[in-house]
Design an enzyme around this catalytic site. Structure first.
Site, short mmCIF file in Angstrom:
data_model
loop_
_atom_site.label_atom_id
_atom_site.label_comp_id
_atom_site.label_asym_id
_atom_site.label_seq_id
_atom_site.Cartn_x
_atom_site.Cartn_y
_atom_site.Cartn_z
N HIS A 268 19.58 51.13 49.73
CA HIS A 268 20.93 50.59 49.87
C HIS A 268 21.41 50.85 51.29
O HIS A 268 20.82 51.60 52.03
CB HIS A 268 21.90 51.31 48.95
CG HIS A 268 21.61 51.15 47.50
ND1 HIS A 268 22.47 50.52 46.65
CD2 HIS A 268 20.55 51.53 46.75
CE1 HIS A 268 21.95 50.52 45.43
NE2 HIS A 268 20.79 51.13 45.46
N GLU A 343 20.22 55.69 51.12
CA GLU A 343 21.35 55.02 51.73
C GLU A 343 21.01 55.00 53.22
O GLU A 343 21.01 56.03 53.87
CB GLU A 343 22.67 55.77 51.48
CG GLU A 343 23.10 55.82 50.02
CD GLU A 343 23.64 54.49 49.49
OE1 GLU A 343 23.85 53.55 50.29
OE2 GLU A 343 23.83 54.40 48.25
#
Ligand SMILES: *[C@@H]1O[C@H](CO)[C@@H](O)[C@H](O)[C@H]1NC(C)=O
Ligand SMILES: *[C@@H]1O[C@H](CO)[C@@H](O)[C@H](O)[C@H]1NC(C)=O
Ligand SMILES: *[C@@H]1O[C@H](CO)[C@@H](O)[C@H](O)[C@H]1NC(C)=O
Length: 383
Positions: A268, A343
């Site tokens: 992500h 992330e």
């Protein structure tokens, strides 16, 4: 006949309206840090309101945890009023979001129609590229239709298939790989055609607001922590677990291979973290100690190339309580050994609008850590 023509016309108009790109002229992104319980409650109230004026790029956590909020020009004064009244720290991260969107979509080295990692790829381009790979490398690549959103993922896939580096080849050959460059195709496509800031699915859950957060819709501890019942928020968990077709079909696929599954890695953007299950509890479960240590060493490997610093820890501890993610579902349902959510870059300077010239550096450092995960896991477990 008339009716048909009218319907057709209405349809065309509807399509025409949809095709107009959403613009973010003079929208700003503020990093706001709540310093009191009252400030948290106020921010949560904004978060649960319609996302048109305030769009939370990161959810509201606890006191002292900064929140990135995109605000429309006509609501900026209101936001700043609240910030002042509640004594919150704030600073401007982006002064005109549209400018960043325009920068991000401008081709640099590569021509607009050329495949490469110097710019962001559309869904159609990714599909064509994947099909080309299956033709060039028929034994290696099996294409699976399915619902992750990242040029970094296609870069890693390309390395696994084509790299001559002995370490990468050994890792590639010793496992079967299932790679889903686009996990939420409708939302991904919409983010390219219409609204660059779109992150949810495109299922019409209410008249006003479309979509649910595909990483809060999975059937493990669904709706327990850090999600919303309001369809208009970015963190809407959907009307029920697996309401979103893309999550459901992905879950079916994973279930089919679960007994051989060694690792599940999800990518992500943004905030530079390697996250470990779980998001609903602060308890350290299953093989946390091992996976924390492997993660720590992988983050070291990642930093060794350009110095990019990642934090490692559980979703609950490192960011905020958030349940219903794909990683938590995989871990909680199948007890899969290696589960991480990356992330990726950056820390909020560009946020979701990372400039294209950072794609390859991000992919290279991520690949270093990716390889280290497997090396260290097998090393530490003596396999
Ligand atoms: C999950 O697997 C770990 C080993 O990786 C084991 O120690 C743990 O007991 C398992 N948990 C469950 C709930 O089966
Ligand atoms: C192979 O790739 C790894 C991971 O990116 C890297 O650390 C290593 O230096 C590479 N080896 C060679 C010979 O290029
Ligand atoms: C494996 O572990 C040993 C001792 O813990 C260490 O010396 C070695 O460098 C590790 N190997 C790799 C490939 O990381």
């Amino acid at each position: 006949m008339r009716l048909h023509a009218a319907v057709a016309l209405a349809h065309l108009l509807f399509v025409a309206v949809l095709c107009e790109k959403v613009r973010y002229d003079d929208y700003k992104v503020y990093k706001v840090t709540p310093q009191s319980a009252e400030a948290i409650i106020t921010l949560k109230g904004l978060e649960n309101a319609a996302a048109t004026s305030y769009n939370f790029w990161s959810p509201v956590g606890s006191i002292g945890v900064p929140v990135d909020i995109m605000v429309s020009p006509d609501h900026e004064a209101q936001l700043l009023g609240m910030v002042e009244a509640l004594g919150m720290d704030s600073r401007v991260m982006m002064d005109n979001v549209q400018r960043y969107i325009d920068e991000e979509s401008r081709p640099r080295v590569a021509r607009e129609d050329e495949w490469g990692w110097e710019r962001y790829q559309t869904l159609e381009e990714i599909n064509v590229w994947l099909r080309t790979l299956t033709i060039i490398y028929p034994q290696t690549v099996t294409l699976i239709e399915g619902g992750i959103t990242s040029a970094v993922v296609t870069y890693i896939l390309n390395e696994l298939v084509t790299s001559q580096n002995a370490t990468i080849r050994a890792l590639a050959e010793s496992h079967d790989w299932y790679v889903f460059p686009v996990f939420n195709p409708d939302g991904f496509e919409y983010s390219h055609t219409t609204d660059r800031m779109w992150r949810k699915t495109r299922v019409p859950h209410s008249i006003l607001c479309f979509g649910a957060d595909p990483n809060r819709n999975w059937d493990f501890q669904w709706s327990v922590a850090g999600t919303s019942f309001s369809p208009c928020t970015e963190i809407y968990h959907g009307p029920q677990p697996f309401s979103e077709p893309s999550c459901r079909s992905m879950a079916q696929f994973i279930t089919g291979v679960a007994d051989q599954l060694v690792a599940y890695l999800s990518f992500h953007s943004f905030s530079q973290m390697m996250l470990i299950p779980y998001g609903h509890t602060s308890e350290h479960l299953d093989n946390y100690d091992l996976i924390y240590e492997v993660g720590r060493r992988s983050a070291e490997a990642l930093a060794s190339r350009y110095g990019t610093q990642y934090r490692v820890g559980t979703v609950y501890e490192v960011i905020y309580p958030a349940s219903g993610s794909s990683c938590d579902w995989v871990k909680g349902t199948f007890n899969t050994s290696i589960v991480y959510t990356y992330e990726l870059r950056d820390l909020g300077e560009y946020g979701f609008l990372l400039p294209p010239e950072q794609i390859i550096p991000t992919a290279l450092e991520t690949l270093d850590s990716f390889i280290t995960i497997f090396e260290e896991y097998y090393n530490l477990t003596g396999q």
